[in-house]
Structures are given as structure tokens and as C-alpha cells.
Design a protein around this motif. Structure first.
Motif, PDB file in Angstrom:
ATOM      1  N   LYS A   1      11.689  36.332  20.656  1.00  0.00           N
ATOM      2  CA  LYS A   1      11.589  35.122  19.851  1.00  0.00           C
ATOM      3  C   LYS A   1      12.958  34.461  19.805  1.00  0.00           C
ATOM      4  O   LYS A   1      13.933  35.069  19.387  1.00  0.00           O
ATOM      5  N   LYS A   2      12.996  33.233  20.253  1.00  0.00           N
ATOM      6  CA  LYS A   2      14.262  32.505  20.270  1.00  0.00           C
ATOM      7  C   LYS A   2      14.418  31.606  19.054  1.00  0.00           C
ATOM      8  O   LYS A   2      15.515  31.186  18.732  1.00  0.00           O
ATOM      9  N   SER A   3      13.340  31.342  18.355  1.00  0.00           N
ATOM     10  CA  SER A   3      13.385  30.491  17.169  1.00  0.00           C
ATOM     11  C   SER A   3      13.639  31.338  15.922  1.00  0.00           C
ATOM     12  O   SER A   3      13.072  32.411  15.768  1.00  0.00           O
ATOM     13  N   ARG A   4      14.477  30.837  15.042  1.00  0.00           N
ATOM     14  CA  ARG A   4      14.712  31.524  13.772  1.00  0.00           C
ATOM     15  C   ARG A   4      13.683  31.114  12.723  1.00  0.00           C
ATOM     16  O   ARG A   4      13.575  31.731  11.676  1.00  0.00           O
ATOM     17  N   SER A   5      12.941  30.085  12.991  1.00  0.00           N
ATOM     18  CA  SER A   5      11.950  29.566  12.062  1.00  0.00           C
ATOM     19  C   SER A   5      10.690  30.435  12.050  1.00  0.00           C
ATOM     20  O   SER A   5      10.319  31.004  13.072  1.00  0.00           O
ATOM     21  N   ARG A   6      10.052  30.511  10.902  1.00  0.00           N
ATOM     22  CA  ARG A   6       8.818  31.293  10.761  1.00  0.00           C
ATOM     23  C   ARG A   6       7.600  30.381  10.809  1.00  0.00           C
ATOM     24  O   ARG A   6       7.687  29.208  10.453  1.00  0.00           O
ATOM     25  N   GLN A   7       6.472  30.916  11.208  1.00  0.00           N
ATOM     26  CA  GLN A   7       5.223  30.164  11.221  1.00  0.00           C
ATOM     27  C   GLN A   7       4.690  29.958   9.802  1.00  0.00           C
ATOM     28  O   GLN A   7       4.103  28.932   9.501  1.00  0.00           O
ATOM     29  N   ALA A   8       4.871  30.949   8.948  1.00  0.00           N
ATOM     30  CA  ALA A   8       4.349  30.893   7.581  1.00  0.00           C
ATOM     31  C   ALA A   8       4.861  29.652   6.866  1.00  0.00           C
ATOM     32  O   ALA A   8       6.029  29.294   6.965  1.00  0.00           O
ATOM     33  N   GLY A   9       3.963  28.983   6.190  1.00  0.00           N
ATOM     34  CA  GLY A   9       4.326  27.798   5.420  1.00  0.00           C
ATOM     35  C   GLY A   9       4.246  26.499   6.190  1.00  0.00           C
ATOM     36  O   GLY A   9       4.346  25.429   5.611  1.00  0.00           O
ATOM     37  N   LYS A  10       4.045  26.577   7.500  1.00  0.00           N
ATOM     38  CA  LYS A  10       3.940  25.360   8.306  1.00  0.00           C
ATOM     39  C   LYS A  10       2.495  24.841   8.270  1.00  0.00           C
ATOM     40  O   LYS A  10       1.554  25.604   8.100  1.00  0.00           O
ATOM     41  N   SER A  11       2.360  23.542   8.457  1.00  0.00           N
ATOM     42  CA  SER A  11       1.022  22.954   8.525  1.00  0.00           C
ATOM     43  C   SER A  11       0.325  23.433   9.802  1.00  0.00           C
ATOM     44  O   SER A  11       0.968  23.965  10.713  1.00  0.00           O
ATOM     45  N   TYR A  12      -0.951  23.190   9.879  1.00  0.00           N
ATOM     46  CA  TYR A  12      -1.742  23.583  11.042  1.00  0.00           C
ATOM     47  C   TYR A  12      -1.116  23.042  12.326  1.00  0.00           C
ATOM     48  O   TYR A  12      -0.841  23.787  13.264  1.00  0.00           O
TER      49      TYR A  12
END
Length: 183
Positions: A109-120
Motif C-alpha cells: 500500500k503506497k497510500s497513507r489514507s484509509r478507506q474507512a470514512g470515505k464516500s462510496y
């Protein structure tokens, strides 16, 4: 208990088939978060009930190896203070024992951002740039893989991971998760 995901037949997806052990409820989501935030091994055993049966049903598919969906950015397995225990490690152990599969780590995983909490929609945009193939695996992934993750919410993460694996030699990707969000 064991469900076959309708998502697999309803959209243009890159994985072959996805199964989940339970539908996501608020209680089960809380259990999963407790597992992640504290070393709650007994709870991971509870969530794993039915995994062996689900995996045995894929026993004749000729799956070559299994992998965990990477959930942290390069050089770390997540913040120990936030996630001292990965619940999907129990699924990995069951897959290794039940199907005799080796674990491989072709993705990071190259992104530090998480999927949780993001819109669809944002989950799909984020997933598109979240993972990469490790250089040593480029064009060399096994033909049939089992990808393990904790929750299947929109399918964006496992779909993107599957796309990358298919671009690098894999022909079929099977997905197994503890929970599936049904809306």
C-alpha cells in the motif's frame, strides 16, 4: 453463515468470486474494531467460525497461494497503538492449514489514507491509486490467488488489488472476508 456476494455478478469486477462469513452488523463491526484496537484473539476466533468450510468449498479450484490485502503504507504494518493485532491473520492461518497455501506479498500500500470514512465514490477513486505491485512480482504472480481482507464494504479495495494482480500474471482471484456490508 457463508455467503456468495451478489456484487460479483452485478458489476464489472476483476476478481473471480467473493465470499464472506457474515453480514456486517453494528455489533460485528464493533467486535472487529475491538480486535484491531486490542489484541483480542478470542474474538478473531469467533469471527473465523465458518472459514474452514468456506475455504474447503474452493479446495478443487487449484488456488496457488494466498495474500492479505495490505492495510498500511510502506515500511509499517499500521500503527501499533491503533492496531496491535490484525484480525485477518487468523483467516490466513486457517487458509494455510485448510488449503495448504503459502502466503505471498506481491502488493504494497503506497497510500497513507484509509478507506474507512470515505464516500462510496471516493473509495473507488482512492483505491485506484492505493496499491502497487512489488517490483520482484511484476509479471510473475501465481495463476490463482486467494485474497483475504476483513470487511467487504464497496468492494473497491479488493477489486483494485485484483486488477493489479491480473495485470501481473494472475488469472483468477478469490476473495474471503469476515464481514460484508449489505445495503
Amino acid at each position: 453463515m457463508d455467503g456468495v456476494c451478489d456484487y460479483c455478478t452485478s458489476r464489472n469486477v476483476f476478481f473471480t468470486e467473493a465470499r464472506y462469513l457474515r453480514e456486517r452488523t453494528d455489533l460485528l463491526a464493533e467486535v472487529l474494531n475491538k480486535i484491531k484496537s486490542r489484541y483480542e484473539y478470542p474474538l478473531s476466533l469467533f469471527l473465523s467460525i465458518g472459514a474452514k468450510t468456506a475455504l474447503q468449498s474452493w479446495g478443487n479450484r487449484g488456488i496457488d497461494a494466498c495474500l492479505l490485502l495490505p492495510n498500511s503504507s510502506p515500511g509499517r504494518f499500521g500503527s501499533f497503538s491503533l492496531r496491535p493485532f490484525s484480525p485477518i491473520r487468523e483467516l490466513l492461518s486457517i487458509a494455510e492449514k485448510t488449503l495448504g497455501l503459502p502466503r505471498i506479498d506481491p502488493l504494497f500500500k503506497k497510500s497513507r489514507s484509509r478507506q474507512a470514512g470515505k464516500s462510496y465514490a471516493d473509495r473507488f477513486f482512492h483505491a485506484r491509486s492505493a496499491w502497487e505491485i512489488r517490483p520482484s512480482w511484476q509479471g510473475r504472480c501465481p495463476s490463482k490467488l486467494l485474497l483475504l481482507d476483513d470487511v467487504f464494504t464497496t468492494g473497491a479495495s479488493v477489486n483494485e488489488a485484483s486488477r493489479i494482480l491480473l495485470e501481473n500474471g494472475t488469472k483468477e482471484v478469490y476473495i474471503l472476508t469476515y464481514l460484508r456490508t449489505i445495503e
